[in-house]
Design a protein around this motif. Structure first.
Motif, PDB file in Angstrom:
ATOM      1  N   ALA A   1       0.837  -1.207   0.000  1.00 10.73           N
ATOM      2  CA  ALA A   1       0.000   0.000   0.000  1.00 10.73           C
ATOM      3  C   ALA A   1       0.872   1.258   0.000  1.00 10.73           C
ATOM      4  O   ALA A   1       0.642   2.193  -0.782  1.00 10.73           O
ATOM      5  CB  ALA A   1      -0.915  -0.005   1.223  1.00 10.73           C
ATOM      6  N   THR A   2       1.891   1.271   0.841  1.00 15.44           N
ATOM      7  CA  THR A   2       2.788   2.427   0.920  1.00 15.44           C
ATOM      8  C   THR A   2       3.487   2.666  -0.410  1.00 15.44           C
ATOM      9  O   THR A   2       3.586   3.813  -0.872  1.00 15.44           O
ATOM     10  CB  THR A   2       3.834   2.211   2.029  1.00 15.44           C
ATOM     11  N   ARG A   3       3.966   1.614  -1.040  1.00 14.99           N
ATOM     12  CA  ARG A   3       4.665   1.758  -2.322  1.00 14.99           C
ATOM     13  C   ARG A   3       3.727   2.315  -3.393  1.00 14.99           C
ATOM     14  O   ARG A   3       4.171   3.036  -4.299  1.00 14.99           O
ATOM     15  CB  ARG A   3       5.256   0.431  -2.768  1.00 14.99           C
ATOM     16  N   LEU A   4       2.443   1.977  -3.312  1.00 18.32           N
ATOM     17  CA  LEU A   4       1.484   2.457  -4.306  1.00 18.32           C
ATOM     18  C   LEU A   4       0.865   3.798  -3.917  1.00 18.32           C
ATOM     19  O   LEU A   4      -0.060   4.277  -4.569  1.00 18.32           O
ATOM     20  CB  LEU A   4       0.382   1.416  -4.523  1.00 18.32           C
ATOM     21  N   GLY A   5       1.365   4.396  -2.833  1.00 17.40           N
ATOM     22  CA  GLY A   5       0.889   5.710  -2.421  1.00 17.40           C
ATOM     23  C   GLY A   5      -0.429   5.686  -1.682  1.00 17.40           C
ATOM     24  O   GLY A   5      -1.140   6.697  -1.643  1.00 17.40           O
ATOM     25  N   LEU A   6      -0.758   4.559  -1.069  1.00 15.68           N
ATOM     26  CA  LEU A   6      -2.011   4.418  -0.331  1.00 15.68           C
ATOM     27  C   LEU A   6      -1.731   4.401   1.165  1.00 15.68           C
ATOM     28  O   LEU A   6      -0.626   4.099   1.603  1.00 15.68           O
ATOM     29  CB  LEU A   6      -2.731   3.136  -0.759  1.00 15.68           C
TER      30      LEU A   6
ATOM     31  N   GLY B   1       0.362  -8.032 -15.594  1.00 18.78           N
ATOM     32  CA  GLY B   1      -0.881  -7.618 -16.228  1.00 18.78           C
ATOM     33  C   GLY B   1      -1.955  -7.092 -15.309  1.00 18.78           C
ATOM     34  O   GLY B   1      -3.026  -6.703 -15.778  1.00 18.78           O
ATOM     35  N   VAL B   2      -1.710  -7.041 -14.005  1.00 20.34           N
ATOM     36  CA  VAL B   2      -2.735  -6.599 -13.061  1.00 20.34           C
ATOM     37  C   VAL B   2      -2.616  -5.102 -12.773  1.00 20.34           C
ATOM     38  O   VAL B   2      -3.612  -4.384 -12.734  1.00 20.34           O
ATOM     39  CB  VAL B   2      -2.647  -7.402 -11.754  1.00 20.34           C
ATOM     40  N   LEU B   3      -1.398  -4.612 -12.584  1.00 18.49           N
ATOM     41  CA  LEU B   3      -1.155  -3.202 -12.294  1.00 18.49           C
ATOM     42  C   LEU B   3      -0.773  -2.467 -13.573  1.00 18.49           C
ATOM     43  O   LEU B   3      -0.271  -3.076 -14.520  1.00 18.49           O
ATOM     44  CB  LEU B   3      -0.036  -3.059 -11.269  1.00 18.49           C
ATOM     45  N   ASN B   4      -1.014  -1.148 -13.603  1.00 21.42           N
ATOM     46  CA  ASN B   4      -0.581  -0.378 -14.767  1.00 21.42           C
ATOM     47  C   ASN B   4       0.932  -0.141 -14.694  1.00 21.42           C
ATOM     48  O   ASN B   4       1.600  -0.548 -13.738  1.00 21.42           O
ATOM     49  CB  ASN B   4      -1.370   0.933 -14.905  1.00 21.42           C
ATOM     50  N   ILE B   5       1.471   0.525 -15.713  1.00 20.93           N
ATOM     51  CA  ILE B   5       2.923   0.687 -15.811  1.00 20.93           C
ATOM     52  C   ILE B   5       3.494   1.439 -14.608  1.00 20.93           C
ATOM     53  O   ILE B   5       4.523   1.039 -14.046  1.00 20.93           O
ATOM     54  CB  ILE B   5       3.291   1.393 -17.127  1.00 20.93           C
ATOM     55  N   VAL B   6       2.838   2.511 -14.193  1.00 25.14           N
ATOM     56  CA  VAL B   6       3.347   3.273 -13.046  1.00 25.14           C
ATOM     57  C   VAL B   6       3.284   2.432 -11.782  1.00 25.14           C
ATOM     58  O   VAL B   6       4.247   2.388 -10.997  1.00 25.14           O
ATOM     59  CB  VAL B   6       2.560   4.588 -12.881  1.00 25.14           C
ATOM     60  N   GLN B   7       2.182   1.751 -11.551  1.00 25.62           N
ATOM     61  CA  GLN B   7       2.052   0.905 -10.364  1.00 25.62           C
ATOM     62  C   GLN B   7       3.068  -0.234 -10.377  1.00 25.62           C
ATOM     63  O   GLN B   7       3.616  -0.601  -9.333  1.00 25.62           O
ATOM     64  CB  GLN B   7       0.634   0.338 -10.280  1.00 25.62           C
ATOM     65  N   THR B   8       3.320  -0.784 -11.557  1.00 25.88           N
ATOM     66  CA  THR B   8       4.309  -1.848 -11.688  1.00 25.88           C
ATOM     67  C   THR B   8       5.683  -1.342 -11.260  1.00 25.88           C
ATOM     68  O   THR B   8       6.429  -2.037 -10.547  1.00 25.88           O
ATOM     69  CB  THR B   8       4.359  -2.356 -13.140  1.00 25.88           C
ATOM     70  N   ALA B   9       6.029  -0.121 -11.674  1.00 28.02           N
ATOM     71  CA  ALA B   9       7.301   0.474 -11.259  1.00 28.02           C
ATOM     72  C   ALA B   9       7.298   0.797  -9.767  1.00 28.02           C
ATOM     73  O   ALA B   9       8.299   0.572  -9.074  1.00 28.02           O
ATOM     74  CB  ALA B   9       7.574   1.732 -12.079  1.00 28.02           C
ATOM     75  N   GLN B  10       6.179   1.312  -9.264  1.00 25.86           N
ATOM     76  CA  GLN B  10       6.097   1.627  -7.837  1.00 25.86           C
ATOM     77  C   GLN B  10       6.279   0.383  -6.968  1.00 25.86           C
ATOM     78  O   GLN B  10       6.898   0.444  -5.903  1.00 25.86           O
ATOM     79  CB  GLN B  10       4.733   2.247  -7.517  1.00 25.86           C
ATOM     80  N   ALA B  11       5.761  -0.735  -7.438  1.00 25.07           N
ATOM     81  CA  ALA B  11       5.780  -1.961  -6.633  1.00 25.07           C
ATOM     82  C   ALA B  11       7.169  -2.560  -6.505  1.00 25.07           C
ATOM     83  O   ALA B  11       7.435  -3.319  -5.576  1.00 25.07           O
ATOM     84  CB  ALA B  11       4.823  -2.991  -7.238  1.00 25.07           C
ATOM     85  N   ASN B  12       8.054  -2.220  -7.436  1.00 24.94           N
ATOM     86  CA  ASN B  12       9.389  -2.819  -7.440  1.00 24.94           C
ATOM     87  C   ASN B  12      10.421  -1.808  -6.949  1.00 24.94           C
ATOM     88  O   ASN B  12      10.636  -0.770  -7.587  1.00 24.94           O
ATOM     89  CB  ASN B  12       9.764  -3.299  -8.844  1.00 24.94           C
ATOM     90  N   PRO B  13      11.088  -2.081  -5.835  1.00 30.32           N
ATOM     91  CA  PRO B  13      12.044  -1.114  -5.266  1.00 30.32           C
ATOM     92  C   PRO B  13      13.173  -0.709  -6.208  1.00 30.32           C
ATOM     93  O   PRO B  13      13.758   0.364  -6.027  1.00 30.32           O
ATOM     94  CB  PRO B  13      12.604  -1.844  -4.040  1.00 30.32           C
ATOM     95  N   VAL B  14      13.493  -1.512  -7.210  1.00 35.85           N
ATOM     96  CA  VAL B  14      14.614  -1.151  -8.098  1.00 35.85           C
ATOM     97  C   VAL B  14      14.265   0.015  -9.014  1.00 35.85           C
ATOM     98  O   VAL B  14      15.142   0.560  -9.682  1.00 35.85           O
ATOM     99  CB  VAL B  14      15.089  -2.345  -8.950  1.00 35.85           C
ATOM    100  N   PHE B  15      12.980   0.407  -9.048  1.00 31.74           N
ATOM    101  CA  PHE B  15      12.560   1.527  -9.893  1.00 31.74           C
ATOM    102  C   PHE B  15      12.184   2.763  -9.080  1.00 31.74           C
ATOM    103  O   PHE B  15      11.477   3.652  -9.575  1.00 31.74           O
ATOM    104  CB  PHE B  15      11.366   1.122 -10.766  1.00 31.74           C
TER     105      PHE B  15
END
Length: 314
Positions: free
Chosen positions: A82-87, A178-192
């Motif tokens: 949730a924190t990584r996705l800004g929630l 395929g579940v999250l959009n491109i920004v969320q996919t990047a947010q979810a992965n600490p390397v980005f």
């Protein structure tokens, strides 16, 4: 009395019997009953997981008769995502995700059949109920799961028994493609993390979260570290040009990359991708970027991972 309360009552009764002595005629106490996967998850405090299960209407799956293996994220794991996705927290995460998204994410944590720790195949694709795949590998004393977004999660407890399967506890929410959009996919992965910060600074998060389809060549944090002295000197307009130079206005999977042909980007400038092991991307500098991972699919396109920030004409 609910079913799980009866189960706890049975646990207490069994403990009481175990403490009593009946001399030579002692009888062996009956085995303590074990609840189903949903009941065991509730008894062990997997509240966020169960909230997601309820919204996705998957409770009957965990309470059913089919044997299953569940890789169960803790409440802290849901909170971290949730924190990584800004929630705000795990509750906000469950509220923000649709029933379809939650169904896919939760099903990605479940494997058909009872697979105990000793039976988990290492470094082999494991197919989940979501039809996605992940791998488990040993890292010292730890067991790690690599999900489809190239994220590692640690298995922190194993072989939690249930009447219809077994639970292994994980410290991250596993994410399929395929579940999250491109920004969320990047947010979810600490390397980005630094890519995400740049996207936010350039006000591009909305555009990259749109319907697409898009292809993003995503630089990892170490790529941004290499130009750490340059980024602060860029204007917002220049930063926008740099970032959109990494974006193609179509979904281009690795198998469809036109090697050796100029490819137009949203910055209005071309990049050229050369075949090789790994493939490389030429920009306006002398050093090419290497494509180190490909085909991370998002709901609005695809992400390929690169080890250098591409520099356009500014």
């Amino acid at each position: 009395m609910t079913r799980w309360m009866k189960w706890f009552a049975a646990l207490g009764a069994a403990a009481l019997l175990a403490g009593c002595s009946f001399g030579d005629d002692d009888e062996v106490a009956p085995p303590v009953p074990v609840g189903n996967l949903a009941e065991v998850a509730r008894a062990n405090g997997f509240n966020a997981l169960l909230a997601a299960v309820a919204k996705a209407e998957l409770g009957s799956v965990l309470a059913g008769s089919d044997k299953l293996t569940v890789f169960a994220p803790t409440d802290a794991a849901f909170g971290a995502l949730a924190t990584r996705l800004g929630l705000a927290d795990a509750n906000a995460l469950v509220a923000a995700l649709s029933k379809d998204q939650l169904t896919k994410i939760l099903s990605y944590h479940v494997v058909a059949g009872e697979v105990k720790k000793a039976q988990v195949p290492l470094a082999t694709d494991i197919t989940t109920l979501e039809t996605g795949k992940f791998q488990v590998r040993a890292s010292g004393a730890d067991l790690l799961i690599a999900d489809e977004l190239l994220r590692d999660s640690r298995i922190t407890a194993t072989d939690v028994a249930a009447s219809n399967g077994v639970i292994h506890v994980v410290d991250s929410v596993l994410l399929p493609e395929g579940v999250l959009n491109i920004v969320q996919t990047a947010q979810a992965n600490p390397v980005f993390s630094k890519l995400v910060a740049a996207v936010v600074a350039a006000d591009l998060a909305g555009a990259l979260s749109g319907a697409g389809p898009l292809t993003v060549f995503a630089p990892v944090d170490t790529a941004f570290d290499a130009i750490a002295s340059v980024v602060p000197t860029l204007s917002k307009e220049q930063l926008t040009t740099v970032l959109t130079y990494h974006v193609v206005g179509a979904k281009v999977l690795a198998a469809d990359i036109p090697f050796g042909t100029p490819v137009g980007t949203l910055a209005g400038q071309n990049i050229t991708i050369s075949a090789g092991t790994p493939p490389t991307i030429a920009d306006t500098t002398a050093a090419a970027a290497r494509i180190v991972a490909t085909d991370i699919e998002a709901s609005n396109g695809v992400v390929h991972v690169i080890d250098k920030v591409l520099i356009p004409t500014l």
